[in-house]
Design a protein around this motif. Structure first.
Motif, PDB file in Angstrom:
ATOM      1  N   MET A   1       0.852  -1.183   0.000  1.00 40.93           N
ATOM      2  CA  MET A   1       0.000   0.000   0.000  1.00 40.93           C
ATOM      3  C   MET A   1       0.898   1.248   0.000  1.00 40.93           C
ATOM      4  O   MET A   1       1.765   1.397   0.853  1.00 40.93           O
ATOM      5  N   PRO A   2       0.706   2.138  -0.949  1.00 43.97           N
ATOM      6  CA  PRO A   2       1.543   3.341  -1.026  1.00 43.97           C
ATOM      7  C   PRO A   2       1.414   4.244   0.204  1.00 43.97           C
ATOM      8  O   PRO A   2       0.350   4.380   0.791  1.00 43.97           O
ATOM      9  N   LEU A   3       2.531   4.837   0.568  1.00 43.06           N
ATOM     10  CA  LEU A   3       2.613   5.767   1.692  1.00 43.06           C
ATOM     11  C   LEU A   3       2.040   7.119   1.273  1.00 43.06           C
ATOM     12  O   LEU A   3       2.401   7.645   0.219  1.00 43.06           O
ATOM     13  N   ARG A   4       1.156   7.698   2.076  1.00 42.81           N
ATOM     14  CA  ARG A   4       0.560   9.007   1.797  1.00 42.81           C
ATOM     15  C   ARG A   4       0.885   9.959   2.942  1.00 42.81           C
ATOM     16  O   ARG A   4       0.683   9.622   4.111  1.00 42.81           O
ATOM     17  N   ASP A   5       1.387  11.138   2.603  1.00 36.75           N
ATOM     18  CA  ASP A   5       1.770  12.118   3.618  1.00 36.75           C
ATOM     19  C   ASP A   5       1.475  13.528   3.099  1.00 36.75           C
ATOM     20  O   ASP A   5       2.340  14.166   2.491  1.00 36.75           O
ATOM     21  N   PRO A   6       0.250  14.027   3.312  1.00 37.78           N
ATOM     22  CA  PRO A   6      -0.136  15.347   2.813  1.00 37.78           C
ATOM     23  C   PRO A   6       0.762  16.480   3.306  1.00 37.78           C
ATOM     24  O   PRO A   6       1.021  17.433   2.565  1.00 37.78           O
ATOM     25  N   LYS A   7       1.268  16.397   4.528  1.00 36.62           N
ATOM     26  CA  LYS A   7       2.155  17.453   5.043  1.00 36.62           C
ATOM     27  C   LYS A   7       3.469  17.484   4.274  1.00 36.62           C
ATOM     28  O   LYS A   7       3.998  18.553   3.979  1.00 36.62           O
ATOM     29  N   HIS A   8       3.988  16.328   3.937  1.00 39.57           N
ATOM     30  CA  HIS A   8       5.227  16.267   3.148  1.00 39.57           C
ATOM     31  C   HIS A   8       4.996  16.847   1.750  1.00 39.57           C
ATOM     32  O   HIS A   8       5.825  17.602   1.245  1.00 39.57           O
ATOM     33  N   LEU A   9       3.875  16.523   1.143  1.00 48.02           N
ATOM     34  CA  LEU A   9       3.561  17.068  -0.184  1.00 48.02           C
ATOM     35  C   LEU A   9       3.448  18.589  -0.128  1.00 48.02           C
ATOM     36  O   LEU A   9       3.969  19.293  -1.002  1.00 48.02           O
ATOM     37  N   ALA A  10       2.790  19.099   0.901  1.00 50.79           N
ATOM     38  CA  ALA A  10       2.639  20.555   1.054  1.00 50.79           C
ATOM     39  C   ALA A  10       4.004  21.218   1.226  1.00 50.79           C
ATOM     40  O   ALA A  10       4.273  22.257   0.617  1.00 50.79           O
ATOM     41  N   PHE A  11       4.873  20.620   2.039  1.00 52.81           N
ATOM     42  CA  PHE A  11       6.205  21.183   2.222  1.00 52.81           C
ATOM     43  C   PHE A  11       7.007  21.135   0.919  1.00 52.81           C
ATOM     44  O   PHE A  11       7.671  22.106   0.561  1.00 52.81           O
ATOM     45  N   THR A  12       6.925  20.036   0.210  1.00 47.48           N
ATOM     46  CA  THR A  12       7.655  19.878  -1.050  1.00 47.48           C
ATOM     47  C   THR A  12       7.291  20.986  -2.028  1.00 47.48           C
ATOM     48  O   THR A  12       8.146  21.504  -2.741  1.00 47.48           O
ATOM     49  N   ARG A  13       6.031  21.387  -2.044  1.00 47.72           N
ATOM     50  CA  ARG A  13       5.580  22.446  -2.959  1.00 47.72           C
ATOM     51  C   ARG A  13       6.185  23.810  -2.628  1.00 47.72           C
ATOM     52  O   ARG A  13       6.159  24.711  -3.450  1.00 47.72           O
ATOM     53  N   THR A  14       6.734  23.985  -1.428  1.00 45.21           N
ATOM     54  CA  THR A  14       7.348  25.271  -1.047  1.00 45.21           C
ATOM     55  C   THR A  14       8.805  25.367  -1.492  1.00 45.21           C
ATOM     56  O   THR A  14       9.398  26.438  -1.411  1.00 45.21           O
ATOM     57  N   LEU A  15       9.388  24.261  -1.949  1.00 44.36           N
ATOM     58  CA  LEU A  15      10.805  24.228  -2.332  1.00 44.36           C
ATOM     59  C   LEU A  15      10.995  24.667  -3.782  1.00 44.36           C
ATOM     60  O   LEU A  15      10.037  24.767  -4.541  1.00 44.36           O
ATOM     61  N   SER A  16      12.234  24.887  -4.167  1.00 51.33           N
ATOM     62  CA  SER A  16      12.529  25.244  -5.556  1.00 51.33           C
ATOM     63  C   SER A  16      12.627  23.989  -6.416  1.00 51.33           C
ATOM     64  O   SER A  16      12.920  22.890  -5.922  1.00 51.33           O
ATOM     65  N   CYS A  17      12.407  24.155  -7.690  1.00 51.20           N
ATOM     66  CA  CYS A  17      12.432  23.065  -8.661  1.00 51.20           C
ATOM     67  C   CYS A  17      13.818  22.407  -8.691  1.00 51.20           C
ATOM     68  O   CYS A  17      14.831  23.089  -8.774  1.00 51.20           O
ATOM     69  N   VAL A  18      13.841  21.076  -8.647  1.00 56.79           N
ATOM     70  CA  VAL A  18      15.111  20.351  -8.648  1.00 56.79           C
ATOM     71  C   VAL A  18      15.827  20.435  -9.989  1.00 56.79           C
ATOM     72  O   VAL A  18      17.018  20.175 -10.058  1.00 56.79           O
ATOM     73  N   LYS A  19      15.122  20.811 -11.050  1.00 53.16           N
ATOM     74  CA  LYS A  19      15.750  20.899 -12.367  1.00 53.16           C
ATOM     75  C   LYS A  19      16.176  22.317 -12.736  1.00 53.16           C
ATOM     76  O   LYS A  19      17.273  22.516 -13.206  1.00 53.16           O
ATOM     77  N   CYS A  20      15.312  23.306 -12.532  1.00 55.23           N
ATOM     78  CA  CYS A  20      15.632  24.665 -13.004  1.00 55.23           C
ATOM     79  C   CYS A  20      15.793  25.678 -11.883  1.00 55.23           C
ATOM     80  O   CYS A  20      16.247  26.795 -12.120  1.00 55.23           O
ATOM     81  N   GLY A  21      15.397  25.320 -10.658  1.00 56.31           N
ATOM     82  CA  GLY A  21      15.597  26.197  -9.515  1.00 56.31           C
ATOM     83  C   GLY A  21      14.508  27.225  -9.251  1.00 56.31           C
ATOM     84  O   GLY A  21      14.574  27.944  -8.264  1.00 56.31           O
ATOM     85  N   CYS A  22      13.502  27.307 -10.111  1.00 54.28           N
ATOM     86  CA  CYS A  22      12.456  28.307  -9.879  1.00 54.28           C
ATOM     87  C   CYS A  22      11.475  27.829  -8.806  1.00 54.28           C
ATOM     88  O   CYS A  22      11.450  26.659  -8.437  1.00 54.28           O
ATOM     89  N   PHE A  23      10.688  28.767  -8.305  1.00 56.66           N
ATOM     90  CA  PHE A  23       9.698  28.447  -7.272  1.00 56.66           C
ATOM     91  C   PHE A  23       8.313  28.339  -7.891  1.00 56.66           C
ATOM     92  O   PHE A  23       8.120  28.641  -9.057  1.00 56.66           O
ATOM     93  N   GLY A  24       7.342  27.950  -7.087  1.00 60.99           N
ATOM     94  CA  GLY A  24       5.986  27.712  -7.579  1.00 60.99           C
ATOM     95  C   GLY A  24       5.872  26.272  -8.047  1.00 60.99           C
ATOM     96  O   GLY A  24       5.422  26.000  -9.146  1.00 60.99           O
ATOM     97  N   CYS A  25       6.305  25.354  -7.185  1.00 59.15           N
ATOM     98  CA  CYS A  25       6.438  23.950  -7.578  1.00 59.15           C
ATOM     99  C   CYS A  25       5.222  23.092  -7.293  1.00 59.15           C
ATOM    100  O   CYS A  25       4.368  23.427  -6.486  1.00 59.15           O
ATOM    101  N   GLN A  26       5.225  21.976  -7.966  1.00 61.76           N
ATOM    102  CA  GLN A  26       4.281  20.903  -7.748  1.00 61.76           C
ATOM    103  C   GLN A  26       5.036  19.749  -7.097  1.00 61.76           C
ATOM    104  O   GLN A  26       6.255  19.660  -7.215  1.00 61.76           O
ATOM    105  N   ALA A  27       4.327  18.881  -6.421  1.00 62.24           N
ATOM    106  CA  ALA A  27       4.926  17.671  -5.862  1.00 62.24           C
ATOM    107  C   ALA A  27       4.895  16.603  -6.958  1.00 62.24           C
ATOM    108  O   ALA A  27       3.840  16.122  -7.334  1.00 62.24           O
ATOM    109  N   CYS A  28       6.053  16.298  -7.494  1.00 59.86           N
ATOM    110  CA  CYS A  28       6.160  15.391  -8.636  1.00 59.86           C
ATOM    111  C   CYS A  28       6.572  13.995  -8.166  1.00 59.86           C
ATOM    112  O   CYS A  28       7.645  13.822  -7.593  1.00 59.86           O
TER     113      CYS A  28
END
Length: 88
Positions: A1-28
């Motif tokens: 069963m896949p692990l689900r963690d809404p708080k981790h997803l929300a935090f991940t969206r506050t970080l910069s993009c791992v490829k280009c460095g810009c902000f306004g991210c999605q949890a990929c």
């Protein structure tokens, strides 16, 4: 069963993009070699922050081409999850 963690997803969206460095991210989610299935996302410990453009490109060209080393991307996602969830 896949692990689900809404708080981790929300935090991940506050970080910069791992490829280009810009902000306004999605949890990929990295699907390759994951525990997801058809119509089911893999666990949230396989999430990296990506802007809309990079996330779209990842889906267009595939994860194996998008990430020069998909295993390194998976390890980065797992490390981010462990650091955030455990505080280590």
């Amino acid at each position: 069963m896949p692990l689900r963690d809404p708080k981790h997803l929300a935090f991940t969206r506050t970080l910069s993009c791992v490829k280009c460095g810009c902000f306004g991210c999605q949890a990929c989610h990295i699907r390759k070699f994951g525990d997801g299935g058809t119509g089911l996302k893999p666990s949230d410990d396989r999430v990296l922050p990506m802007c809309h453009g990079c996330h779209s490109k990842q889906h267009q060209i595939g994860e194996m081409r998008f990430f020069s080393d998909v295993w390194a991307a998976i390890e980065l996602a797992k490390s981010l999850y462990t650091t955030i969830v455990t505080g280590i």
